[in-house]
Scaffold this motif. Structure first.
Motif, PDB file in Angstrom:
ATOM      1  N   CYS A   1      -2.163   1.042  -6.132  1.00 28.84           N
ATOM      2  CA  CYS A   1      -2.516  -0.246  -6.749  1.00 28.84           C
ATOM      3  C   CYS A   1      -2.143  -0.242  -8.220  1.00 28.84           C
ATOM      4  O   CYS A   1      -3.003   0.019  -9.074  1.00 28.84           O
ATOM      5  CB  CYS A   1      -4.010  -0.517  -6.600  1.00 28.84           C
ATOM      6  SG  CYS A   1      -4.559  -0.750  -4.931  1.00 28.84           S
TER       7      CYS A   1
ATOM      8  N   TYR B   1      -7.688  -4.865  -1.589  1.00 31.51           N
ATOM      9  CA  TYR B   1      -6.566  -4.024  -1.173  1.00 31.51           C
ATOM     10  C   TYR B   1      -5.647  -4.676  -0.150  1.00 31.51           C
ATOM     11  O   TYR B   1      -4.509  -4.242   0.022  1.00 31.51           O
ATOM     12  CB  TYR B   1      -7.089  -2.704  -0.618  1.00 31.51           C
ATOM     13  CG  TYR B   1      -7.760  -1.830  -1.652  1.00 31.51           C
ATOM     14  CD1 TYR B   1      -7.092  -1.453  -2.815  1.00 31.51           C
ATOM     15  CD2 TYR B   1      -9.068  -1.392  -1.483  1.00 31.51           C
ATOM     16  CE1 TYR B   1      -7.700  -0.664  -3.777  1.00 31.51           C
ATOM     17  CE2 TYR B   1      -9.688  -0.591  -2.435  1.00 31.51           C
ATOM     18  CZ  TYR B   1      -9.004  -0.235  -3.578  1.00 31.51           C
ATOM     19  OH  TYR B   1      -9.612   0.553  -4.523  1.00 31.51           O
ATOM     20  N   TYR B   2      -6.148  -5.703   0.555  1.00 31.99           N
ATOM     21  CA  TYR B   2      -5.347  -6.365   1.601  1.00 31.99           C
ATOM     22  C   TYR B   2      -5.447  -7.886   1.446  1.00 31.99           C
ATOM     23  O   TYR B   2      -5.863  -8.587   2.371  1.00 31.99           O
ATOM     24  CB  TYR B   2      -5.832  -5.933   2.985  1.00 31.99           C
ATOM     25  CG  TYR B   2      -5.954  -4.439   3.147  1.00 31.99           C
ATOM     26  CD1 TYR B   2      -4.819  -3.639   3.312  1.00 31.99           C
ATOM     27  CD2 TYR B   2      -7.203  -3.812   3.115  1.00 31.99           C
ATOM     28  CE1 TYR B   2      -4.923  -2.267   3.443  1.00 31.99           C
ATOM     29  CE2 TYR B   2      -7.314  -2.435   3.247  1.00 31.99           C
ATOM     30  CZ  TYR B   2      -6.176  -1.668   3.409  1.00 31.99           C
ATOM     31  OH  TYR B   2      -6.285  -0.306   3.532  1.00 31.99           O
TER      32      TYR B   2
ATOM     33  N   SER C   1      -6.728 -10.208   4.601  1.00 32.02           N
ATOM     34  CA  SER C   1      -8.115  -9.766   4.471  1.00 32.02           C
ATOM     35  C   SER C   1      -8.953 -10.083   5.707  1.00 32.02           C
ATOM     36  O   SER C   1      -9.787  -9.264   6.116  1.00 32.02           O
ATOM     37  CB  SER C   1      -8.748 -10.377   3.222  1.00 32.02           C
ATOM     38  OG  SER C   1      -8.690 -11.790   3.267  1.00 32.02           O
TER      39      SER C   1
ATOM     40  N   VAL D   1       3.063  -8.564   6.844  1.00 36.64           N
ATOM     41  CA  VAL D   1       2.702  -8.666   5.427  1.00 36.64           C
ATOM     42  C   VAL D   1       3.808  -8.131   4.528  1.00 36.64           C
ATOM     43  O   VAL D   1       4.773  -7.518   5.001  1.00 36.64           O
ATOM     44  CB  VAL D   1       1.377  -7.924   5.148  1.00 36.64           C
ATOM     45  CG1 VAL D   1       0.227  -8.616   5.856  1.00 36.64           C
ATOM     46  CG2 VAL D   1       1.456  -6.474   5.595  1.00 36.64           C
TER      47      VAL D   1
ATOM     48  N   GLU E   1       1.576  -4.125   0.598  1.00 27.93           N
ATOM     49  CA  GLU E   1       0.427  -4.208   1.509  1.00 27.93           C
ATOM     50  C   GLU E   1       0.785  -3.614   2.868  1.00 27.93           C
ATOM     51  O   GLU E   1      -0.047  -2.981   3.524  1.00 27.93           O
ATOM     52  CB  GLU E   1      -0.025  -5.659   1.650  1.00 27.93           C
ATOM     53  CG  GLU E   1      -1.365  -5.795   2.330  1.00 27.93           C
ATOM     54  CD  GLU E   1      -1.990  -7.164   2.115  1.00 27.93           C
ATOM     55  OE1 GLU E   1      -2.705  -7.623   3.016  1.00 27.93           O
ATOM     56  OE2 GLU E   1      -1.771  -7.768   1.043  1.00 27.93           O
ATOM     57  N   GLN E   2       2.012  -3.818   3.289  1.00 29.88           N
ATOM     58  CA  GLN E   2       2.506  -3.237   4.539  1.00 29.88           C
ATOM     59  C   GLN E   2       2.402  -1.716   4.495  1.00 29.88           C
ATOM     60  O   GLN E   2       1.893  -1.074   5.422  1.00 29.88           O
ATOM     61  CB  GLN E   2       3.965  -3.662   4.727  1.00 29.88           C
ATOM     62  CG  GLN E   2       4.622  -3.176   6.002  1.00 29.88           C
ATOM     63  CD  GLN E   2       6.092  -3.588   6.040  1.00 29.88           C
ATOM     64  OE1 GLN E   2       6.866  -3.212   5.158  1.00 29.88           O
ATOM     65  NE2 GLN E   2       6.462  -4.375   7.037  1.00 29.88           N
TER      66      GLN E   2
ATOM     67  N   ARG F   1       0.463   0.054   2.534  1.00 36.80           N
ATOM     68  CA  ARG F   1      -0.927   0.480   2.417  1.00 36.80           C
ATOM     69  C   ARG F   1      -1.634   0.438   3.770  1.00 36.80           C
ATOM     70  O   ARG F   1      -2.384   1.344   4.127  1.00 36.80           O
ATOM     71  CB  ARG F   1      -1.661  -0.390   1.390  1.00 36.80           C
ATOM     72  CG  ARG F   1      -3.000   0.185   0.972  1.00 36.80           C
ATOM     73  CD  ARG F   1      -3.663  -0.684  -0.092  1.00 36.80           C
ATOM     74  NE  ARG F   1      -2.846  -0.739  -1.289  1.00 36.80           N
ATOM     75  CZ  ARG F   1      -2.495  -1.853  -1.922  1.00 36.80           C
ATOM     76  NH1 ARG F   1      -2.899  -3.025  -1.455  1.00 36.80           N
ATOM     77  NH2 ARG F   1      -1.758  -1.810  -3.012  1.00 36.80           N
TER      78      ARG F   1
END
Length: 685
Positions: A116, A440-441, A445, A539, A543-544, A546
């Motif tokens: 992040c 985080y997403y 979410s 995504v 994000e993908q 993560r």
């Protein structure tokens, strides 16, 4: 008459902002000021031509009249051009610096571990309102970097030291102030980094006072205190002298040469009275040694495992003022842990009349060679953790909280949750989940909130107690133990190492017991895996990565392990029925599941994490794979040997060729990976 311009009540934080420090020269403060400059340069990448402002960090011990220990305040000059950040102690100043980094620059607590990076900005307008930091619920709070086999070998930009700096930075960002900096032989190296970053040091319950293990220093001598008490004292004295000028919470007590009771190696201590008497004497000796070198020492003792039983029986006498640390089961329940087949589940909560400071040793990751979680999240929910720690706080167990955090990255979800609790007390679990996935997403979410709940719903309940839920080691240790017994006893003797789960039953019943446990969860793990894989495709890039590298991998550990254990159990059934080719194919399918796990471990989407799981020696997926391959070869001996061409001819050769025997075979016999795949492909058609 022209009115003077009234400046907006904001402090402007930008590339042009100067950062100054006024106070004693401390290595930790210098380190974190450089961290703030690092973060400032990440966020403010270009000069804007704005008027220069100044942040002054003022460390003044006289401020203790206005600020409590570890507290800081922020005030602004009348013209809003200067921010004054004040604290009366080292840790308060570190927290102040990291508060500026997180609250104003947007640097996440786990920015390194959860990928992040803060978003670049031209400037940040900070409302010029005085700020006073809150006091944490728990006085001493931190992490036990335990079973750290992944981060002890993994390097980032060719540096393992940097990895450990990132561990301690994350801890301090969570408002932690204490650490057990690793386990055993490498502990001194990591301890030095922790010291330099301003943390309190405490010790592993198997390494009292942070001293060297007796058997490592004196390998030819019996590690018996009754025989070699003077040598033990010399080791303790050396450790005390080495740490006497540091911030230390001295762990006193005595277990043995490893994470087990000393009487396992010294049969003369064959009663609880003898054991309690010796430990009491040792703690008294240790306390006297510490007090000789350090004024008003802070000491703690771990009432862990077998020590809990002795204490509850009134067989331990502690020095005055020692913090009594009560441990959970390893699975989050505040009861004594299971050791082997012994599982008394003695409540780890002090009696009402047990006065004095109390603390907690809590696991969000555990390693017991049975069913624990090392590479995956704690198998119990945040609501469960909230209830257990909340009740402990209700019993005034808030002097000390050390959290077994393993290798950090697989356990971020619970580490952030528990840090909320050590700061605030009880936490709303649903609100925490919503905040976590939003942070985080953000693009997924809703889906991630649903899938995280589904993850915990799919966990196997292996025992009757609420905390007896399976981590990924449940699959791997079971397969390896059963495979060993299958081969060495010819499938006739029960695996005693699994009696903790099944009770004393025959091996055929053990296979059936585990098969039933996993069979009921196969569809849940399979559905969740497919859903998360689909989400990864939808995504954006970061994000993908993560979702894949942080969540999908944990889902796959469970899905693949669950299916592997199921196929393995089915193979044993077919083998006993002498259906060797079918048994062989079930093992091949189990192997395929573990290869999926290996692939996602070795090939993360984010190249930063390549090699992170290379030393997964405690779960050791590759060893389970090796074990299954050994079983597969053994089965082939029974059904396809000695020519090792029978199955190929029977199932893969054209009908007209089966009856022609001019040559025994025209090509080399197929190896198992090829033969198994071809047989399954043939079977599916």
């Amino acid at each position: 008459m022209e009115q003077p311009m009234i400046k907006d009540p904001f402090f402007l934080f930008s590339k042009e902002t100067c950062i100054e420090y006024n106070g004693p020269k401390l290595e930790s403060i210098e380190y974190f000021l450089s961290v703030l400059i690092r973060d400032k340069n990440k966020v403010f990448q270009e000069e804007t031509g704005n008027e220069s402002t100044t942040i002054i960090f003022i460390l003044d011990e006289k401020n203790h009249d206005n600020l409590t220990t570890e507290q800081f305040s922020i005030q602004f000059s009348a013209d809003f051009s200067q921010m004054n950040v004040m604290s009366a102690d080292e840790l308060g100043m570190i927290y102040a610096i990291l508060h500026i980094s997180e609250a104003y620059l947007g640097v996440d607590k786990f920015w390194f571990w959860n990928d992040c990076e803060p978003k670049p900005k031209a400037n940040v307008k900070i409302k010029a309102v005085p700020y006073l930091s809150e006091v944490a619920e728990v006085k001493f709070r931190g992490w036990f970097i335990n079973d750290e086999v992944l981060i002890s070998t993994w390097k980032y930009h060719h540096s393992n030291t940097y990895v450990w700096e990132m561990v301690f930075e994350a801890l301090l960002r969570c408002n932690g102030n204490m650490v057990i900096p690793g386990t055993d032989i490498k502990n001194p190296l990591y301890k030095d980094i922790a010291r330099k970053m301003g943390l309190w040091i405490t010790h592993h319950h198997a390494e009292p006072l942070g001293a060297h293990m007796f058997s490592r220093v004196y390998p030819d001598k019996n590690p018996s205190y009754s025989e070699n008490g003077d040598l033990f004292k010399e080791l303790w004295k050396d450790a005390i002298i080495e740490q006497k000028n540091d911030k230390v919470i001295w762990n006193i007590g005595f277990r043995g040469q490893g994470d087990r009771p000393f009487w396992a190696d010294d049969p003369t201590f064959d009663t609880d009275d003898k054991r309690g008497s010796l430990i009491s004497k040792i703690m008294s000796d240790q306390y006297e040694l510490i007090a000789h070198y350090q004024k008003d020492p802070i000491c703690c003792v771990n009432l862990y495992g077998e020590i809990t039983e002795l204490y509850k029986k009134g067989l331990l006498e502690l020095p005055p003022g020692v913090i009594k640390i009560w441990a959970d089961s390893g699975y989050g329940k505040m009861v004594s842990r299971r050791q082997g087949n012994h599982n008394p589940r003695i409540p780890s909560i002090p009696e009402h009349q047990d006065v004095g400071p109390h603390g907690i040793y809590y696991h969000v990751t555990f390693y017991d060679l049975q069913a624990s979680n090392h590479l995956t999240m704690l198998p119990n929910t945040t609501a469960f953790v909230n209830s257990e720690l909340g009740e402990a706080f209700d019993h005034h167990m808030s002097e000390f909280l050390i959290v077994n955090c393993g290798n950090i990255r697989p356990h971020i979800y619970f580490l952030e949750f528990v840090s909320r609790m050590w700061n605030k007390g009880r936490v709303d679990s649903d609100a925490f989940l919503n905040e976590y996935v939003s942070k985080y997403y953000p693009a997924s979410s809703d889906e991630m909130s649903h899938y995280i709940k589904a993850y915990f719903d799919a966990i196997i309940q292996y025992g009757i107690a609420e905390d007896e839920r399976a981590g990924e080691q449940f699959y791997h240790f079971t397969i390896r133990n059963l495979a060993h017994q299958w081969i060495v006893s010819h499938g006739k003797q029960s695996s005693k190492n699994l009696w903790w789960a099944t009770g004393e039953i025959e091996i055929t019943e053990q296979f059936e017991w585990f098969k039933q446990k996993v069979e009921s969860k196969l569809s849940e793990w399979e559905t969740l895996t497919e859903n998360v894989k689909e989400l990864v495709k939808k995504v954006d890039c970061i994000e993908q990565k993560r979702i894949s590298d942080q969540f999908l991998i944990q889902v796959q550990f469970h899905k693949n392990g669950c299916f592997a254990l199921y196929y393995f159990s089915k193979a044993f059934e077919r083998f006993r029925a002498k259906e060797y080719s079918h048994a062989y194919l079930f093992i091949h399918q189990a192997i395929g599941e573990l290869k999926e796990t290996m692939n996602i471990m070795q090939k993360p989407m984010n190249e930063k994490w390549v090699g992170f799981y290379d030393n997964d020696c405690l779960t050791n997926v590759s060893l389970t794979l090796y074990t299954l391959e050994t079983v597969q070869r053994t089965i082939r001996m029974f059904g396809d040997g000695p020519s090792f061409y029978n199955w190929e001819k029977e199932y893969l050769t054209d009908t007209e060729e089966k009856k022609v025997m001019l040559l025994t075979n025209k090509t080399k016999q197929l190896m198992d990976n090829v033969l198994g795949s071809k047989l399954i492909e043939k079977d599916q058609h």
